[in-house]
Design a protein around this motif. Structure first.
Motif, short mmCIF file in Angstrom:
data_model
loop_
_atom_site.label_atom_id
_atom_site.label_comp_id
_atom_site.label_asym_id
_atom_site.label_seq_id
_atom_site.Cartn_x
_atom_site.Cartn_y
_atom_site.Cartn_z
N ALA A 1 -9.80 4.45 -10.27
CA ALA A 1 -8.72 3.85 -9.47
C ALA A 1 -7.61 4.88 -9.24
O ALA A 1 -7.09 5.01 -8.13
CB ALA A 1 -8.17 2.60 -10.15
N MET A 2 -7.25 5.63 -10.27
CA MET A 2 -6.21 6.65 -10.12
C MET A 2 -6.66 7.74 -9.15
O MET A 2 -5.88 8.19 -8.30
CB MET A 2 -5.88 7.27 -11.49
CG MET A 2 -4.78 8.29 -11.44
SD MET A 2 -3.24 7.56 -10.82
CE MET A 2 -2.40 9.02 -10.31
N ASP A 3 -7.92 8.14 -9.25
CA ASP A 3 -8.46 9.12 -8.32
C ASP A 3 -8.35 8.61 -6.88
O ASP A 3 -7.94 9.34 -5.98
CB ASP A 3 -9.92 9.43 -8.68
CG ASP A 3 -10.54 10.49 -7.80
OD1 ASP A 3 -9.96 11.60 -7.68
OD2 ASP A 3 -11.61 10.23 -7.23
N GLY A 4 -8.68 7.36 -6.68
CA GLY A 4 -8.60 6.76 -5.35
C GLY A 4 -7.18 6.57 -4.86
O GLY A 4 -6.88 6.78 -3.68
N GLN B 1 -5.91 8.26 -1.45
CA GLN B 1 -5.51 7.41 -0.33
C GLN B 1 -4.05 7.62 0.06
O GLN B 1 -3.69 7.50 1.23
CB GLN B 1 -5.79 5.94 -0.64
CG GLN B 1 -7.27 5.64 -0.66
CD GLN B 1 -7.57 4.22 -1.11
OE1 GLN B 1 -6.76 3.32 -0.96
NE2 GLN B 1 -8.75 4.03 -1.68
N SER B 2 -3.21 7.98 -0.90
CA SER B 2 -1.82 8.28 -0.59
C SER B 2 -1.73 9.52 0.31
O SER B 2 -1.03 9.51 1.33
CB SER B 2 -1.04 8.52 -1.89
OG SER B 2 0.28 8.92 -1.62
N GLU C 1 -6.59 16.79 5.30
CA GLU C 1 -5.70 17.29 4.26
C GLU C 1 -6.06 16.70 2.90
O GLU C 1 -6.06 17.40 1.88
CB GLU C 1 -4.24 16.96 4.60
CG GLU C 1 -3.22 17.54 3.64
CD GLU C 1 -3.07 19.05 3.74
OE1 GLU C 1 -2.54 19.64 2.78
OE2 GLU C 1 -3.45 19.65 4.77
N ALA C 2 -6.38 15.41 2.87
CA ALA C 2 -6.76 14.77 1.61
C ALA C 2 -8.01 15.43 1.02
O ALA C 2 -8.10 15.62 -0.19
CB ALA C 2 -6.98 13.28 1.82
#
Length: 174
Positions: free
Chosen positions: A27-30, A34-35, A44-45
Motif C-alpha cells: 500500500a505504501m509503495d502504491g 500514485q502521488s 515521471e512516476a
C-alpha cells in the motif's frame, strides 16, 4: 530491542501479521507512486519507481540471502527459495518451475494490477521496473543468473498470468 508484543503472539497470529505487514508495504509503495503519477504523470512516476526498485531489490535480496544463509552462488534452487521469502510472496499468487538451467517465475494474481483495475486506473506498465527488480534480485542471489521477461504489462504474451520471468543460470567458468 525487539517488539515485546510479538512475543505473545502464536504462530498463526505471526503469519497473519506478516501478511498484514506485506499488504501495508505494498500500500505504501502504491501510495507514493500514485502521488507522483497524479502530480507529474506516469512517465515521471516510472522514473522514480525504477530508481527505487534498483536500490530496494538489492537490499531485499541481501537480507533474504543472509536470513536463509544462502551461499554466494546458490544457483536456481537458492533463487527459488529466496523468491518465496519476498514481500510479494505473501500477497501475490505465483508459481516457480525449474527445468534444467532455467527457472520460470510467474505471477498468477497481482495485487497491484487488481487494485488499479478496481479503482478504474490504467494498468501499471511494470515491465521496465520488473526488468530492474528481477534482474537485480537474481544477481544478488547468484551473479551467474540472468533474467529476461517473458510476459509483463504492457507486453503481455501469456494471458494465463499477470507476468512471467525466465532466469537462466550460466555455466561457471571458475
Amino acid at each position: 530491542m525487539p517488539n515485546q508484543a510479538l512475543e505473545h503472539l502464536d504462530k498463526e497470529q505471526l503469519i497473519q501479521l506478516i501478511e498484514l505487514y506485506s499488504k501495508n508495504w505494498l500500500a505504501m509503495d502504491g501510495v507514493w507512486f500514485q502521488s507522483v503519477e497524479r502530480k507529474f504523470g506516469m512517465e515521471e512516476a516510472m522514473i522514480h519507481d525504477e530508481n527505487a526498485w534498483e536500490r530496494f531489490t538489492v537490499i531485499e535480496a541481501r537480507k533474504i540471502k543472509a536470513f536463509l544463509q544462502l551461499p554466494d552462488r546458490s544457483g536456481l534452487e537458492g533463487l527459488a527459495k529466496a523468491l518465496r521469502f519476498r514481500f510479494y510472496a505473501n500477497i501475490n499468487r505465483d508459481e516457480i518451475v525449474i527445468e534444467g538451467d532455467t527457472l520460470t517465475y510467474r505471477t498468477l494474481d497481482c495485487r497491484v494490477q487488481n487494485a488499479r483495475k478496481r479503482k478504474g486506473m490504467p494498468f501499471h506498465p511494470c515491465k521496465s521496473v520488473g526488468i530492474i527488480e528481477y534482474s537485480g534480485f537474481a544477481r544478488e542471489i547468484d551473479d551467474r543468473i540472468a533474467c529476461e521477461v517473458l510476459s509483463c504489462y504492457p507486453d503481455i504474451t501469456d494471458e494465463s498470468c499477470c507476468c512471467a520471468w525466465k532466469f537462466t543460470l550460466a555455466s561457471s567458468q571458475d
